[in-house]
Design a protein around this motif. Structure first.
Motif, PDB file in Angstrom:
ATOM      1  N   SER A  58     112.191  19.622 -40.722  1.00  0.00           N
ATOM      2  CA  SER A  58     111.857  18.153 -40.340  1.00  0.00           C
ATOM      3  C   SER A  58     113.324  17.324 -40.469  1.00  0.00           C
ATOM      4  CB  SER A  58     110.580  17.612 -41.383  1.00  0.00           C
ATOM      5  OG  SER A  58     109.537  18.281 -41.215  1.00  0.00           O
ATOM      6  N   SER A 103     110.052  16.308 -34.430  1.00  0.00           N
ATOM      7  CA  SER A 103     108.786  15.484 -35.245  1.00  0.00           C
ATOM      8  C   SER A 103     108.144  16.530 -36.084  1.00  0.00           C
ATOM      9  CB  SER A 103     107.892  15.111 -34.119  1.00  0.00           C
ATOM     10  OG  SER A 103     107.420  16.553 -33.324  1.00  0.00           O
ATOM     11  N   TRP A 104     107.222  15.832 -36.947  1.00  0.00           N
ATOM     12  CA  TRP A 104     106.533  17.039 -38.013  1.00  0.00           C
ATOM     13  C   TRP A 104     105.748  18.054 -37.358  1.00  0.00           C
ATOM     14  CZ3 TRP A 104     101.452  18.024 -37.894  1.00  0.00           C
ATOM     15  CH2 TRP A 104     100.603  17.128 -37.068  1.00  0.00           C
ATOM     16  N   HIS A 105     105.305  17.857 -36.079  1.00  0.00           N
ATOM     17  CA  HIS A 105     104.411  18.882 -35.410  1.00  0.00           C
ATOM     18  C   HIS A 105     105.423  20.054 -34.867  1.00  0.00           C
ATOM     19  CE1 HIS A 105     105.284  16.966 -31.523  1.00  0.00           C
ATOM     20  NE2 HIS A 105     104.734  15.865 -32.079  1.00  0.00           N
ATOM     21  N   GLU A 106     106.556  19.426 -34.461  1.00  0.00           N
ATOM     22  CA  GLU A 106     107.317  20.433 -33.873  1.00  0.00           C
ATOM     23  C   GLU A 106     108.266  21.245 -34.942  1.00  0.00           C
ATOM     24  OE1 GLU A 106     109.412  17.745 -29.832  1.00  0.00           O
ATOM     25  OE2 GLU A 106     110.261  17.737 -32.133  1.00  0.00           O
TER      26      GLU A 106
END
Length: 455
Positions: free
Chosen positions: A45, A55-58
């Protein structure tokens, strides 16, 4: 559930030999993978680590894919900084070998006695059936892994050092050697291995690495000691024979299905290049995730064949996932036994125990249900994408393969989270299910049998 929470609240307990973890091996393995994923997410992150905004989900998706050695990506690993690529490679290595293997090795190096509970965790991670040889097997796993990865990197360097220079060429070679042996499928080349579709060295070394890594450490240990013992277990013989015949059959079918496809094999100039490409695509669905042709350009029959191979996977206790090739063989033997009217499946003049039959059926059914649940969620969240692309993605995530038809980066956040759960359960699930089956207790009550009509 309450008991599990109590164990989490007090994760250690004292015994005469020191502190041990009172959780079951599947619970510790699952928590270990989750901890690694969280650590990887925090590291990825940071743009200071990756050299690019994520991003956090990536970051979560990339960390999950690396720890579960899948290879599906929503960001281009080639665009990461050297530090970010090192973090991804470290997650691949730890996730591929299993964190308990490293923990056991460190305890051995420090001269600490490995408690029986921890030995059980390592045994489940490596699918070993004996407590006495756990530490010997761990040492063999580490030594063999490092030797294979080093040899693979040196051989790949013969192609990539002249092309990229010493520093970049050696790094590319080392990264792909580790990724291939761990069946991860991550690449730091912008176009992956597609430009080297006709290179015999790259094709040969890469396919050899992920085939060996997918055999399973128990099979590898038996092969190492074969000169002394001159015999192989039934499991090793099944894995070796099934691996050979599945690979050759898949290669032949891909040659027939894709020979005239101008976008895949049909677009290659020489027959030798087509044979190489067919072989590579036949063995990479074992869980490797690399490809030398574009998956989204395959014909529909070839795509279904690849999905079947991804669902089967490779050997038990290996860096690969799927239901495992030995499970697939046992299910086939059960069907053959039923059709022949036999009471017990057998192969190589050895009968398959009833417990193994139940385990194979349970693992296969659980795998199908997980793929169905994942695909069901994807059809809800990804309404604009074709069904075969979503099905391919779901099977690839379950088998922790990493092959894609080019839609991973376009998935929504719910779709990415669905694949994260599928990758984690696909990696840990078969181990956990196998543990609970093999440690089940005999029922205290025996019921009268009833008849159910089947078929």
């Amino acid at each position: 559930m309450m008991r599990f929470r109590q164990r989490l609240a007090k994760p250690f307990k004292r015994v005469p030999y020191g502190r041990v973890i009172p959780l079951s091996p599947p619970q510790v393995i699952l928590l270990g993978f989750i901890a690694l994923i969280i650590l990887g997410t925090l590291l990825l992150s940071s743009s200071a680590v990756t050299g690019m905004p994520m991003s956090w989900h990536e970051a979560l998706f990339t960390a999950t894919s690396a720890v579960t050695v899948t290879g599906l990506t929503v960001v281009d690993t080639a665009q990461m900084s050297a530090l970010g690529q090192i973090v991804v490679l470290g997650l691949i290595q730890v996730g591929g070998l299993g964190f308990m293997t490293f923990a056991a090795l460190m305890m051995a190096l420090l001269g600490m006695r490995l408690p029986l509970q921890q030995q059980n965790m390592v045994r489940e991670t490596l699918h070993n059936t004996s407590y006495s040889g756990v530490m010997r097997l761990v040492r063999l796993v580490i030594l063999f892994t490092l030797t294979a990865e080093l040899a693979g990197a040196l051989l790949l360097a013969l192609t990539w050092v002249p092309e990229f220079g010493w520093a970049q060429g050696l790094w590319v070679s080392a990264f792909h050697a580790v990724s291939a042996f761990n069946n991860a499928g991550f690449s730091i080349l912008p176009q992956g291995l597609v430009p080297w579709v006709a290179d015999p060295l790259v094709n040969g070394v890469m396919s050899l690495l992920f085939v060996i890594g997918g055999l399973g450490f128990i099979v590898i240990a038996e092969l190492v000691e074969w000169r002394r013992q001159r015999r192989l277990s039934l499991h090793a013989r099944i894995v070796l024979h099934a691996t050979l015949w599945l690979s050759l059959s898949a290669m032949l079918l891909l040659l027939l299905l894709e020979w005239n496809n101008p976008y895949t094999l049909g677009g290659l100039e020489s027959i030798f290049a087509r044979l190489q490409a067919a072989w590579f695509q036949a063995v990479t669905p074992r869980s490797a995730g690399f490809s030398t042709v574009n998956m989204d350009l395959l014909t529909a029959p070839a795509t279904l064949l690849i999905m079947l191979l991804m669902f089967i996977g490779a050997g038990s206790g290996s860096t690969a996932s799927g239901i495992k090739v030995s499970t697939f063989v046992v299910v086939l033997l059960v069907a053959r036994s039923f059709l022949r009217g036999s009471t017990q499946p057998a192969i190589f003049r050895r009968a398959i125990p009833e417990e193994t039959v139940f385990k194979a059926i349970a693992v296969s059914l659980a795998g199908m249900l997980l793929v169905f649940a994942s695909l069901f969620m994807l059809t809800l969240t990804e309404t604009g994408k074709t069904f075969i692309d979503l099905a391919f993605e779901a099977v690839s995530a379950f088998g922790t393969v990493g092959l894609s038809r080019g839609i991973t980066e376009a998935l929504s956040v719910p779709g990415q989270l669905t694949l994260c759960v599928t990758m984690l359960l696909g990696r840990v699930g078969p181990i956990s299910l196998g543990y609970f089956i093999t440690t089940r207790q005999a029922p205290g009550i025996r019921y009268a049998e009833g008849h159910v009509h089947i078929g």
